[in-house]
Design a protein around this motif. Structure first.
Motif, PDB file in Angstrom:
ATOM      1  N   GLY A  11     -19.803  -4.529  -1.436  1.00  0.00           N
ATOM      2  CA  GLY A  11     -20.326  -4.373  -2.878  1.00  0.00           C
ATOM      3  C   GLY A  11     -18.346  -4.377  -3.204  1.00  0.00           C
ATOM      4  O   GLY A  11     -18.075  -4.960  -2.387  1.00  0.00           O
ATOM      5  N   GLU A  12     -18.373  -4.241  -4.799  1.00  0.00           N
ATOM      6  CA  GLU A  12     -16.676  -4.218  -5.234  1.00  0.00           C
ATOM      7  C   GLU A  12     -16.388  -4.030  -5.209  1.00  0.00           C
ATOM      8  O   GLU A  12     -16.156  -2.631  -4.711  1.00  0.00           O
ATOM      9  CB  GLU A  12     -17.013  -4.272  -6.860  1.00  0.00           C
ATOM     10  CG  GLU A  12     -18.378  -5.130  -8.572  1.00  0.00           C
ATOM     11  CD  GLU A  12     -18.646  -4.159  -9.079  1.00  0.00           C
ATOM     12  OE1 GLU A  12     -17.303  -4.585  -9.807  1.00  0.00           O
ATOM     13  OE2 GLU A  12     -19.996  -3.571  -9.116  1.00  0.00           O
ATOM     14  N   THR A  13     -15.043  -4.343  -5.227  1.00  0.00           N
ATOM     15  CA  THR A  13     -13.458  -3.532  -4.182  1.00  0.00           C
ATOM     16  C   THR A  13     -13.351  -3.030  -5.713  1.00  0.00           C
ATOM     17  O   THR A  13     -13.441  -3.131  -6.566  1.00  0.00           O
ATOM     18  CB  THR A  13     -12.512  -4.652  -4.243  1.00  0.00           C
ATOM     19  OG1 THR A  13     -12.959  -6.356  -4.114  1.00  0.00           O
ATOM     20  CG2 THR A  13     -11.205  -4.289  -3.842  1.00  0.00           C
ATOM     21  N   HIS A  14     -12.583  -1.620  -5.314  1.00  0.00           N
ATOM     22  CA  HIS A  14     -12.823  -0.704  -5.981  1.00  0.00           C
ATOM     23  C   HIS A  14     -11.543  -0.082  -5.802  1.00  0.00           C
ATOM     24  O   HIS A  14     -10.638  -0.435  -5.398  1.00  0.00           O
ATOM     25  CB  HIS A  14     -13.846   0.488  -6.104  1.00  0.00           C
ATOM     26  CG  HIS A  14     -13.934   1.349  -4.722  1.00  0.00           C
ATOM     27  ND1 HIS A  14     -12.830   2.362  -4.119  1.00  0.00           N
ATOM     28  CD2 HIS A  14     -15.009   1.830  -3.643  1.00  0.00           C
ATOM     29  CE1 HIS A  14     -13.093   2.207  -3.260  1.00  0.00           C
ATOM     30  NE2 HIS A  14     -14.782   2.540  -2.647  1.00  0.00           N
ATOM     31  N   ILE A  15     -10.784   0.861  -6.903  1.00  0.00           N
ATOM     32  CA  ILE A  15      -9.043   1.184  -7.104  1.00  0.00           C
ATOM     33  C   ILE A  15      -9.286   2.411  -5.563  1.00  0.00           C
ATOM     34  O   ILE A  15      -8.142   1.826  -5.342  1.00  0.00           O
ATOM     35  CB  ILE A  15      -9.110   1.528  -8.255  1.00  0.00           C
ATOM     36  CG1 ILE A  15      -9.936   3.364  -8.405  1.00  0.00           C
ATOM     37  CG2 ILE A  15      -8.999   1.543  -9.717  1.00  0.00           C
ATOM     38  CD1 ILE A  15      -9.412   4.587  -9.428  1.00  0.00           C
ATOM     39  N   GLY A  16     -10.026   2.724  -5.084  1.00  0.00           N
ATOM     40  CA  GLY A  16     -10.001   3.140  -3.674  1.00  0.00           C
ATOM     41  C   GLY A  16      -9.795   2.660  -2.539  1.00  0.00           C
ATOM     42  O   GLY A  16      -8.680   2.427  -1.655  1.00  0.00           O
ATOM     43  N   ASN A  17     -10.384   1.449  -2.709  1.00  0.00           N
ATOM     44  CA  ASN A  17      -9.527   0.595  -1.733  1.00  0.00           C
ATOM     45  C   ASN A  17      -8.591   0.009  -1.901  1.00  0.00           C
ATOM     46  O   ASN A  17      -8.092  -0.399  -1.276  1.00  0.00           O
ATOM     47  CB  ASN A  17     -10.478  -0.980  -1.668  1.00  0.00           C
ATOM     48  CG  ASN A  17     -11.909  -0.308  -1.659  1.00  0.00           C
ATOM     49  OD1 ASN A  17     -13.421  -0.912  -2.268  1.00  0.00           O
ATOM     50  ND2 ASN A  17     -12.436  -0.047  -0.523  1.00  0.00           N
ATOM     51  N   TYR A  18      -8.352  -0.440  -3.175  1.00  0.00           N
ATOM     52  CA  TYR A  18      -6.960  -0.956  -3.541  1.00  0.00           C
ATOM     53  C   TYR A  18      -5.513   0.300  -3.141  1.00  0.00           C
ATOM     54  O   TYR A  18      -4.280  -0.113  -2.372  1.00  0.00           O
ATOM     55  CB  TYR A  18      -6.795  -0.871  -4.980  1.00  0.00           C
ATOM     56  CG  TYR A  18      -5.100  -1.203  -5.784  1.00  0.00           C
ATOM     57  CD1 TYR A  18      -4.878  -2.500  -5.478  1.00  0.00           C
ATOM     58  CD2 TYR A  18      -4.676  -0.837  -6.052  1.00  0.00           C
ATOM     59  CE1 TYR A  18      -3.469  -3.133  -5.548  1.00  0.00           C
ATOM     60  CE2 TYR A  18      -3.530  -0.967  -6.717  1.00  0.00           C
ATOM     61  CZ  TYR A  18      -2.632  -2.032  -6.187  1.00  0.00           C
ATOM     62  OH  TYR A  18      -1.675  -2.494  -6.903  1.00  0.00           O
ATOM     63  N   LEU A  19      -6.099   1.419  -3.644  1.00  0.00           N
ATOM     64  CA  LEU A  19      -4.772   2.910  -3.508  1.00  0.00           C
ATOM     65  C   LEU A  19      -4.784   3.143  -1.832  1.00  0.00           C
ATOM     66  O   LEU A  19      -3.495   3.071  -1.628  1.00  0.00           O
ATOM     67  CB  LEU A  19      -4.940   3.953  -4.374  1.00  0.00           C
ATOM     68  CG  LEU A  19      -5.073   3.678  -5.790  1.00  0.00           C
ATOM     69  CD1 LEU A  19      -5.460   4.374  -5.967  1.00  0.00           C
ATOM     70  CD2 LEU A  19      -3.653   3.269  -6.044  1.00  0.00           C
ATOM     71  N   GLY A  20      -5.469   2.932  -1.131  1.00  0.00           N
ATOM     72  CA  GLY A  20      -6.157   3.132   0.294  1.00  0.00           C
ATOM     73  C   GLY A  20      -5.491   1.915   0.960  1.00  0.00           C
ATOM     74  O   GLY A  20      -4.778   2.626   2.301  1.00  0.00           O
ATOM     75  N   ALA A 179       0.210   8.849  -0.558  1.00  0.00           N
ATOM     76  CA  ALA A 179      -1.039   9.647  -1.159  1.00  0.00           C
ATOM     77  C   ALA A 179      -1.754   8.606  -1.930  1.00  0.00           C
ATOM     78  O   ALA A 179      -1.886   6.976  -1.566  1.00  0.00           O
ATOM     79  CB  ALA A 179      -0.192   9.883  -3.149  1.00  0.00           C
ATOM     80  N   GLY A 180      -3.097   9.507  -2.270  1.00  0.00           N
ATOM     81  CA  GLY A 180      -3.689   7.743  -2.704  1.00  0.00           C
ATOM     82  C   GLY A 180      -5.026   7.434  -1.005  1.00  0.00           C
ATOM     83  O   GLY A 180      -5.677   6.338  -1.665  1.00  0.00           O
ATOM     84  N   ALA A 181      -4.648   8.659   0.120  1.00  0.00           N
ATOM     85  CA  ALA A 181      -5.512   7.870   1.232  1.00  0.00           C
ATOM     86  C   ALA A 181      -7.069   7.768   1.252  1.00  0.00           C
ATOM     87  O   ALA A 181      -7.792   7.396   1.662  1.00  0.00           O
ATOM     88  CB  ALA A 181      -4.780   8.625   2.289  1.00  0.00           C
TER      89      ALA A 181
END
Ligand code: AQP
Length: 324
Positions: A11-20, A179-181
């Protein structure tokens, strides 16, 4: 040091994938040899629209580059194009106890979510992930918290293999951001933000400004007014504070002070503005890259070739050790 990580084209890449994950990749590529994979074989374990898969792979390629992965510094490739991943998966499956797979949190969650499609691939997912990592004699695996258990199992599989057949694999280490894991869902802040959930629950890396604003304003918070980080009592506002902090590089404590007595609506408006601004370069880069299919193809072909050389070398060693 060699670094390996990947994202599924589910699916679409989200800010969780980015920050983690991706944000760490971008830093690591400055000092280490990095390999970033689009793990399409993993994505087949849950239902997916066949006709969409290539589009999704392209979206991931664009997401990696738009978010800062530099194809001149890092190898970017598609998992299914290097057949050694599946070959090693089978060999590793012979040293992996069934019980270890059955106790994996992701397996239990996905089996619950996809009750009508509990396929063997869903159970064997961590062995494929172990193969991905071990094939490249990886030192560091930058991932979000949800994948830490799989990296731990990978270490166990490698240790078991080395003990049984002699020193073969490097023992990799997971690298989680401080942070952001684990960025939480905007709709259900007790659940991880996930790309296969309702789009309202995540901010896509390429979401339009209006969508970002709408989703942040509708994000679930509590009935109080105080902007305070308290993960157990106020998971919604705590998640938004984490996101604000990571995109602004301002500490949560300072943000709490800055927004004292300002109310949730005001804070959400400012967070939406911040995200719109910070994600704008990603959207711009995406637009550019979408028009450059030939360039993207070239990166993936080049990446495949470079990955294959390392993968084949490891496979040769593994087969020798196993008496094949
Ligand atoms: N919410 C999150 N917060 C921080 N990191 C996260 N990651 C995923 N969600 C979060 C990290 O992103 C990388 C890619 O994950 P994946 O595609 O392998 O699958 P996933 O971990 O199962 O991620 P999703 O977004 O929830 O996908 P679906 O919905 O397909 O299951 C990993 O490093 C992961 O830790």
């Amino acid at each position: 040091m060699r670094v390996f990580s990947g994202i599924q084209p589910t699916g679409e890449t989200h800010i969780g994938n980015y920050l983690g994950a991706i944000k760490q990749w971008v830093k690591l590529q400055e000092k280490h040899e990095c390999i970033f994979c689009i793990v399409d074989l993993h994505s087949l374990t849950v239902p997916y629209p066949v006709g969409e898969l290539q589009k999704r792979i392209k979206e991931k390629t664009i997401a990696y580059i738009a978010a800062g992965v530099d194809p001149k510094k890092s190898i970017i490739f598609v998992q299914s194009q290097v057949k050694e991943h599946t070959e090693l998966t089978w060999l590793l499956s012979t040293v992996t106890p069934l019980g270890d797979l059955q106790r994996m949190t992701q397996y239990k969650e996905k089996a619950e979510k996809y009750k009508k499609n509990i396929n063997a691939g869903l159970l064997n997912y961590p062995i494929l992930m172990a193969a991905d990592i071990l094939l490249y004699q990886t030192d560091i695996v930058p991932v979000g918290k949800d994948q830490a258990q799989h990296v731990e199992l990978t270490r166990e599989i490698a240790r078991r293999f080395n003990k049984k057949f002699g020193e073969t694999f490097k023992i990799p280490k997971a690298l989680l951001p401080k942070a952001g894991a684990k960025i939480m869902s905007l709709v259900k802040p007790n659940k991880k933000m996930s790309k296969t959930d309702n789009p309202q629950s995540y901010i896509g890396l390429f979401d339009a400004p209006e969508a970002i604003k709408r989703k942040i304003m509708a994000a679930q918070t509590d009935s109080e007014k105080e902007i305070k980080y308290d993960i157990s009592q106020k998971p919604g506002i705590s998640n938004l504070l984490t996101i604000y902090s990571l995109f602004s590089d301002i500490s949560v404590k300072k943000i709490e002070k800055q927004f004292k007595d300002k109310g949730y609506q005001f804070f959400k408006e400012k967070l939406a503005q911040l995200l719109i601004e910070k994600l704008e370069p990603f959207r711009r880069k995406k637009k550019e890259l979408e028009l450059r299919s030939g360039y993207l193809e070239k990166i993936l072909t080049e990446g495949r070739k470079r990955a294959q050389i390392i993968a084949q070398e490891t496979m040769k060693k593994v087969k020798q050790k196993m008496g094949l």
